[in-house]
Design an enzyme around this catalytic site. Sequence first.
Site, mmCIF file in Angstrom:
data_model
loop_
_atom_site.group_PDB
_atom_site.id
_atom_site.type_symbol
_atom_site.label_atom_id
_atom_site.label_comp_id
_atom_site.label_asym_id
_atom_site.label_seq_id
_atom_site.Cartn_x
_atom_site.Cartn_y
_atom_site.Cartn_z
ATOM 1 N N CYS A 135 0.829 -1.209 0.000
ATOM 2 C CA CYS A 135 0.000 0.000 0.000
ATOM 3 C C CYS A 135 0.863 1.258 0.000
ATOM 4 O O CYS A 135 1.514 1.550 -0.992
ATOM 5 C CB CYS A 135 -0.975 -0.025 1.174
ATOM 6 N N HIS A 166 -3.623 -5.433 1.073
ATOM 7 C CA HIS A 166 -3.412 -5.745 2.490
ATOM 8 C C HIS A 166 -3.854 -7.188 2.755
ATOM 9 O O HIS A 166 -4.774 -7.695 2.122
ATOM 10 C CB HIS A 166 -4.230 -4.812 3.381
#
Length: 497
Positions: A338, A436
């Site tokens: 991310c 994630h």
Amino acid sequence: MARTLLIAGTASHVGKSTVAAGLCRHLADRGVAVAPFKAQNMSNNARAVPRATEPTEAGEIGVSQYVQARAARTEATTDMNPVLLKPRGDGESQLIIDGEAVENVGAGEYYEAGWERAREAARKAYSRLAAEYDVIIAEGAGSIAEINLADRDLANVETARFADADVFLLVDIERGGAFASLYGTLELMPEDLRDRVVGAAITKFRGDPSLLESGIVEIEERTGVPILGVLPYDDPGLPQEDSVSLPAAGETALYGDSSEVRIAVPRLSRISNFTDLEPLAREPGVGVAYGPPETVLEGADAVVLPGTKNTVDDLLELRTSGFGERLRTFSGPIVGLCGGYQMLGERITNAAVEGTGDEATVEGFGLLPVETHFSREKRVERVEREIRGVGPLAGALGRVTGYEIHMGETALTGPADRPFRDEGAATEQVFGTYLHGLFENRVAREAFLDRVFEYAGRMRPESHAEPSPYERAGALVADHLALDALGVSHENMSERV
């Protein structure tokens, strides 16, 4: 309506999340329909789950309620954490209600203008859960006796009232002064909440519990509140909710077993979703080291750049520390997740949207041929994808699941492998993705660790099956709490719901 038990504490970090998860697993294993609830949470470790009012859409909740839902063997929804504050720095937080980002607010602004809206959202979310489940295990926040916040304490005071909850108090003996903390908490609690307290427990005890007996007898006589257990210092391995569990700035801490390989993680000031690394730390021979950017790469066999609530400002800090130059000379596997993925690229444009400065463009570390453009639109989505093992995850093939929570879109600027269709980028050494939960997938975790051990020239130890963190948490409460007296054994649940 459901019976509700509020797990409250004399302070933060006393074990509320673990006990709540343990009770959820204990009851679920006995056939009770149980769900977790936390009216208001503050955490940058979030999960994407179905929105309760719009199940086809995803929203954000704190990681602890996601974990507790898994312990309860039920699907997490935004009703389990209807109000989430994600700190951005400088006293400001992103306010998320019913899973959706509403606005950025300072603490004073939230209590003056946003709290009533948040309270109503929490009350409605609780009502929906209570209509669906037999038992609600609610988790408080911080101390239940913060007298300066008693009139606006959503997670403790308001929850106890609108849920008509019994209250179970936890006190952490490792902090010292446990009996004084418990006595003072009971004295300072609002009177109507004090009448709801059904018992208390001492957590994180090391040593012989018989040493506490005289103190327990006296505190029970002074307060009339029974001590229903002494929990030993035993971490079941549940994902941590906040950065309190990480080392302070300037310090280094190792998690897991670093006997064979060491994975370095720079301790970002605004780190988020660091639970992404916990599956790696649970593997034999693998240590995950969080430390200062200036020194964390020393002795490392691999590097993971984690998520961050503010990519731009953390990137600028890392560049100032010289971390970028050191990373470019590192020869082992590198993974960016991310915000870490965004940092590994060539540049971030429209950077002022997320950063606290006015920079239009911020240069990245240049290890991946990608460019990120920030916008105010936030992507929150649960995903399932086919992974194509490339770069540091070579050999990973199959379906993986996870979630995305980010601002900005990242595009290729040059040739690179795609680990997923139209998402992520990889070279032989560097891998970046918005996904994630990547390492919760065995296929991804195994491929990455095989590459790390190969680079380190070490033989990878065999994995041994162990009880899950949920099972360990359930056993912890079952073995050390008087569940009959607490009113959460299967028998008295059947009688009361």
